[in-house]
Design a protein around this motif. Structure first.
Motif, PDB file in Angstrom:
ATOM      1  N   ALA A  62       0.824  -1.209   0.000  1.00 15.11           N
ATOM      2  CA  ALA A  62       0.000   0.000   0.000  1.00 15.11           C
ATOM      3  C   ALA A  62       0.859   1.261   0.000  1.00 15.11           C
ATOM      4  CB  ALA A  62      -0.926  -0.008   1.213  1.00 15.11           C
ATOM      5  N   GLY A  63       1.951   1.242   0.787  1.00 11.86           N
ATOM      6  CA  GLY A  63       2.830   2.404   0.811  1.00 11.86           C
ATOM      7  C   GLY A  63       3.441   2.696  -0.543  1.00 11.86           C
ATOM      8  N   SER A  64       3.940   1.654  -1.226  1.00 17.56           N
ATOM      9  CA  SER A  64       4.541   1.864  -2.546  1.00 17.56           C
ATOM     10  C   SER A  64       3.486   2.204  -3.592  1.00 17.56           C
ATOM     11  CB  SER A  64       5.327   0.614  -2.973  1.00 17.56           C
ATOM     12  OG  SER A  64       4.485  -0.517  -3.015  1.00 17.56           O
ATOM     13  N   THR A  65       2.265   1.659  -3.432  1.00 20.20           N
ATOM     14  CA  THR A  65       1.182   2.004  -4.350  1.00 20.20           C
ATOM     15  C   THR A  65       0.809   3.473  -4.224  1.00 20.20           C
ATOM     16  OG1 THR A  65       0.312  -0.252  -4.245  1.00 20.20           O
ATOM     17  CG2 THR A  65      -1.172   1.447  -5.061  1.00 20.20           C
ATOM     18  N   GLY A  66       0.795   3.987  -2.979  1.00 20.84           N
ATOM     19  CA  GLY A  66       0.539   5.404  -2.787  1.00 20.84           C
ATOM     20  C   GLY A  66       1.596   6.265  -3.445  1.00 20.84           C
ATOM     21  N   ASP A  67       2.861   5.852  -3.346  1.00 25.20           N
ATOM     22  CA  ASP A  67       3.930   6.580  -4.017  1.00 25.20           C
ATOM     23  C   ASP A  67       3.756   6.558  -5.534  1.00 25.20           C
ATOM     24  OD1 ASP A  67       5.160   7.214  -1.655  1.00 25.20           O
ATOM     25  OD2 ASP A  67       6.603   5.557  -1.728  1.00 25.20           O
ATOM     26  N   ARG A  68       3.139   5.476  -6.048  1.00 27.80           N
ATOM     27  CA  ARG A  68       3.027   5.286  -7.499  1.00 27.80           C
ATOM     28  C   ARG A  68       1.823   6.020  -8.079  1.00 27.80           C
ATOM     29  NH1 ARG A  68       4.500   1.653 -11.477  1.00 27.80           N
ATOM     30  NH2 ARG A  68       5.917   0.629 -10.030  1.00 27.80           N
ATOM     31  N   ILE A  69       0.618   5.773  -7.558  1.00 28.52           N
ATOM     32  CA  ILE A  69      -0.589   6.283  -8.206  1.00 28.52           C
ATOM     33  C   ILE A  69      -1.176   7.511  -7.513  1.00 28.52           C
ATOM     34  CG2 ILE A  69      -1.125   3.945  -8.995  1.00 28.52           C
ATOM     35  CD1 ILE A  69      -3.403   3.872  -6.989  1.00 28.52           C
ATOM     36  N   GLY A  70      -0.621   7.882  -6.368  1.00 37.41           N
ATOM     37  CA  GLY A  70      -1.115   9.062  -5.666  1.00 37.41           C
ATOM     38  C   GLY A  70      -1.533   8.724  -4.254  1.00 37.41           C
ATOM     39  N   ARG A  71      -0.969   9.453  -3.300  1.00 42.76           N
ATOM     40  CA  ARG A  71      -1.213   9.123  -1.894  1.00 42.76           C
ATOM     41  C   ARG A  71      -2.646   9.453  -1.474  1.00 42.76           C
ATOM     42  NH1 ARG A  71       4.503  11.755  -1.540  1.00 42.76           N
ATOM     43  NH2 ARG A  71       5.794   9.874  -1.681  1.00 42.76           N
ATOM     44  N   ARG A  72      -3.177  10.574  -1.926  1.00 42.28           N
ATOM     45  CA  ARG A  72      -4.547  10.902  -1.555  1.00 42.28           C
ATOM     46  C   ARG A  72      -5.516   9.878  -2.125  1.00 42.28           C
ATOM     47  NH1 ARG A  72      -7.454  16.212  -3.798  1.00 42.28           N
ATOM     48  NH2 ARG A  72      -7.528  14.860  -5.626  1.00 42.28           N
ATOM     49  N   ARG A  73      -5.293   9.450  -3.346  1.00 39.17           N
ATOM     50  CA  ARG A  73      -6.188   8.494  -3.990  1.00 39.17           C
ATOM     51  C   ARG A  73      -6.225   7.172  -3.223  1.00 39.17           C
ATOM     52  NH1 ARG A  73      -4.918   7.884 -10.146  1.00 39.17           N
ATOM     53  NH2 ARG A  73      -5.502  10.070  -9.954  1.00 39.17           N
ATOM     54  N   VAL A  74      -5.054   6.669  -2.841  1.00 34.54           N
ATOM     55  CA  VAL A  74      -4.991   5.418  -2.077  1.00 34.54           C
ATOM     56  C   VAL A  74      -5.586   5.610  -0.685  1.00 34.54           C
ATOM     57  CG1 VAL A  74      -3.417   3.714  -1.064  1.00 34.54           C
ATOM     58  CG2 VAL A  74      -3.031   4.544  -3.395  1.00 34.54           C
ATOM     59  N   PHE A  75      -5.299   6.749  -0.084  1.00 33.12           N
ATOM     60  CA  PHE A  75      -5.837   7.065   1.246  1.00 33.12           C
ATOM     61  C   PHE A  75      -7.361   7.046   1.235  1.00 33.12           C
ATOM     62  CE2 PHE A  75      -6.915  10.335   4.530  1.00 33.12           C
ATOM     63  CZ  PHE A  75      -6.395   9.678   5.636  1.00 33.12           C
ATOM     64  N   GLN A  76      -7.970   7.669   0.226  1.00 32.98           N
ATOM     65  CA  GLN A  76      -9.426   7.687   0.136  1.00 32.98           C
ATOM     66  C   GLN A  76      -9.995   6.296  -0.137  1.00 32.98           C
ATOM     67  OE1 GLN A  76      -9.585  11.291  -2.675  1.00 32.98           O
ATOM     68  NE2 GLN A  76     -11.463  11.512  -1.498  1.00 32.98           N
ATOM     69  N   ALA A  77      -9.314   5.517  -0.978  1.00 34.48           N
ATOM     70  CA  ALA A  77      -9.776   4.153  -1.246  1.00 34.48           C
ATOM     71  C   ALA A  77      -9.750   3.326   0.033  1.00 34.48           C
ATOM     72  CB  ALA A  77      -8.896   3.515  -2.316  1.00 34.48           C
ATOM     73  N   GLY A  78      -8.707   3.513   0.853  1.00 30.98           N
ATOM     74  CA  GLY A  78      -8.619   2.795   2.115  1.00 30.98           C
ATOM     75  C   GLY A  78      -9.745   3.171   3.063  1.00 30.98           C
ATOM     76  N   LEU A  79     -10.051   4.476   3.136  1.00 30.84           N
ATOM     77  CA  LEU A  79     -11.149   4.916   3.995  1.00 30.84           C
ATOM     78  C   LEU A  79     -12.478   4.300   3.567  1.00 30.84           C
ATOM     79  CD1 LEU A  79     -10.249   8.702   4.407  1.00 30.84           C
ATOM     80  CD2 LEU A  79     -10.375   7.024   6.257  1.00 30.84           C
ATOM     81  N   ALA A  80     -12.723   4.273   2.264  1.00 32.63           N
ATOM     82  CA  ALA A  80     -13.978   3.714   1.762  1.00 32.63           C
ATOM     83  C   ALA A  80     -14.088   2.224   2.077  1.00 32.63           C
ATOM     84  CB  ALA A  80     -14.085   3.947   0.252  1.00 32.63           C
ATOM     85  N   LEU A  81     -13.004   1.490   1.828  1.00 36.59           N
ATOM     86  CA  LEU A  81     -13.041   0.039   2.038  1.00 36.59           C
ATOM     87  C   LEU A  81     -13.139  -0.307   3.518  1.00 36.59           C
ATOM     88  CD1 LEU A  81     -13.070  -2.442   0.280  1.00 36.59           C
ATOM     89  CD2 LEU A  81     -10.575  -2.535   0.412  1.00 36.59           C
ATOM     90  N   PHE A  82     -12.422   0.438   4.368  1.00 36.66           N
ATOM     91  CA  PHE A  82     -12.484   0.185   5.803  1.00 36.66           C
ATOM     92  C   PHE A  82     -13.886   0.463   6.341  1.00 36.66           C
ATOM     93  CE2 PHE A  82     -11.986   1.189  10.291  1.00 36.66           C
ATOM     94  CZ  PHE A  82     -11.125   0.191  10.722  1.00 36.66           C
ATOM     95  N   THR A  83     -14.523   1.512   5.845  1.00 36.87           N
ATOM     96  CA  THR A  83     -15.868   1.850   6.297  1.00 36.87           C
ATOM     97  C   THR A  83     -16.872   0.778   5.875  1.00 36.87           C
ATOM     98  OG1 THR A  83     -15.333   4.213   6.142  1.00 36.87           O
ATOM     99  CG2 THR A  83     -17.656   3.621   6.211  1.00 36.87           C
ATOM    100  N   ILE A  84     -16.769   0.313   4.640  1.00 39.67           N
ATOM    101  CA  ILE A  84     -17.660  -0.752   4.159  1.00 39.67           C
ATOM    102  C   ILE A  84     -17.424  -2.036   4.946  1.00 39.67           C
ATOM    103  CG2 ILE A  84     -18.181  -2.233   2.181  1.00 39.67           C
ATOM    104  CD1 ILE A  84     -17.516   0.214   0.400  1.00 39.67           C
TER     105      ILE A  84
END
Length: 474
Positions: A62-84
């Motif tokens: 996840a850390g390297s994915t955030g560096d690759r595709i955008g940290r905010r984008r991965v952060f928001q995806a994590g929030l959505a999935l954790f909430t669901i």
């Protein structure tokens, strides 16, 4: 500039709040889950460790994915999935479904901590300021520890254990919206390539080791299944150590472990969080099954520990910023060990003041340990690799928590009760390990083994540009 940066810190801390809150709430609810779902001790361990295992296995990715595709984008995806995932957990009809939905939570959680820490590291660039920001980050852990048992006790008493997962939903939604509005997108100029083989090996090693420890008491330590699990874990580790140095961009940068401070930070993180994970698991069973307290009463009993964590975390940040990591690590290890000591002879009628004395010391020690771990891990690497650095530190924490629950649960399942000394002695030994390793890897010799990383090229847009104008761009 300052208000905007502090708002970003607050949003990142919201993600840590729901993750840390989830751990303490779930621990308080374990006896209720055991009764309602007819779960044995091993089932309770899997409710905790299924989450921690998936989390630990995916953090670096996840850390390297955030560096690759955008940290905010991965952060928001994590929030959505954790909430669901939290909502699904509240609807779980059986133990097996609850464990499955906990893994959904974990996939989302794995996208939060390392990416949030990377955002913080790239926002607070001055070392002393960054140490204080990390101290605030650590204080959120203490706040969640204080809120979790109380909120969990009230919810379990009033609405049953499924309600403990409801609290994550509104916080997750608010954090998602705030992140979308206020956190600028950022990424590394040269993101790391994926390493699927390394990822599989890490998960195989952790899963096999944890399964062997949890199921060992029931299956028998010499049974083919358990021996096979430990053999598979060892083989996966050996293969990982062979494979990773041959990768140009490995999942785990083994060369960083040549640095004694970095290796020490990883070992301290594993030991400290194994102690915390084991403590929360064992103490919950002790208070509710041995002392026959309600979930709410058990939460109130552990409140002193959480309060001291809140007090110690910002203090640790200041000490790291002014004195370095050695002093807070010494204080952390000694306080954690001394805090466990009065619990080694605790019984059904032990005076409450004796328990509170232990909780206060343990909470203060744990509050001191988080900032030096994180600061050591991220300060010795270029900010372009902040996601990977934070992920390694976070992985160490989750591995420690998973192993702590597995080992302490195995001690209980082997015939020991939560009031017997063996489990508490294990936790005391872990506190002494924090003291010894922290002292040995934070002195002049240890610092001489840490290579100086190459600085990030000034033109790299790794740190997001924030208003007002005039802020230098890296």
């Amino acid at each position: 500039m300052q208000p905007r940066r502090h708002l970003i810190l607050a949003i990142c801390c919201m993600s840590l709040l729901i993750i840390s809150l989830d751990v303490t709430i779930v621990n308080v609810a374990l006896p209720a889950m055991a009764e309602d779902l007819d779960a044995p001790v091993s089932g309770l361990q899997w409710i905790i460790d299924a989450y921690l295992l998936v989390l630990a296995s995916l953090l670096i990715l996840a850390g390297s994915t955030g560096d690759r595709i955008g940290r905010r984008r991965v952060f928001q995806a994590g929030l959505a999935l954790f909430t669901i995932g939290s909502l699904l957990c509240s609807l779980a009809p059986s133990l097996e479904w609850l464990i499955a939905f906990r893994t959904v939570q974990a996939v989302g959680g794995s996208m939060l901590n390392p990416v949030a820490m990377s955002i913080i590291t790239n926002t607070f660039t001055e070392p002393r300021e960054r140490a204080r920001a990390i101290g605030v980050w650590g204080a959120v852990t203490g706040f969640s520890m204080a809120l979790g048992p109380l909120a969990g006790g009230v919810l379990v008493h009033a609405f049953g254990w499924p309600s403990i997962f409801w609290i994550n939903v509104p916080v997750g939604i608010v954090a998602f919206l705030l992140a979308w509005r206020f956190i600028p997108e950022s990424r590394a100029e040269h993101p790391r390539r994926l390493d699927p083989v390394g990822q599989i090996l890490v998960f195989t090693m952790l899963a096999a080791l944890t399964f062997g420890i949890i199921e060992g008491p029931a299956e028998g330590w010499s049974s083919p299944v358990i021996v096979g699990c430990f053999t598979l874990a060892a083989a996966a580790l050996a293969t990982l150590l062979w494979w990773e140095p041959r990768r140009e961009e490995p999942l785990i940068e083994l060369r960083f472990f040549r640095s004694a401070p970095f290796s020490g930070a990883v070992l301290v993180a594993i030991s400290a969080f194994a102690s915390l994970g084991g403590f929360l698991f064992l103490n919950t069973l002790y208070l509710q099954e041995v002392r026959h307290l309600t979930a709410l009463q058990a939460g109130l009993y552990t409140l002193p520990m959480a309060v001291m964590t809140i007090v110690a975390s910002p203090l640790s940040g200041r000490l790291v910023g002014t004195r370095g990591t050695r002093l807070p690590l010494r204080i952390a290890g000694l306080s954690m060990a001394l805090g466990i000591l009065p619990l080694t002879w605790a019984g059904p009628a032990t005076p409450a003041w004796q328990l509170f004395a232990g909780y206060l010391l343990f909470g203060f020690g744990f509050g001191m340990v988080n900032t030096p771990i994180t600061n050591t891990a991220v300060s010795g690497m270029p900010r372009a690799r902040a996601g990977v650095a934070a992920a390694i530190a976070s992985t160490s924490r989750q591995v420690g928590s998973a192993l702590g629950v597995a080992v302490i649960g195995a001690v209980v399942a082997s015939g020991s009760t939560p009031a017997d000394p063996p489990g508490w002695w294990v936790l005391l030994a872990l506190g002494l390990t924090v003291l010894a390793v922290g002292h040995a890897t934070s002195g002049p010799w240890a610092r001489s083994t840490a290579p100086q990383p190459a600085p990030v090229t000034p033109s790299v847009p790794d740190v997001p540009q924030l208003p007002p104008a005039g802020t230098p761009r890296r």
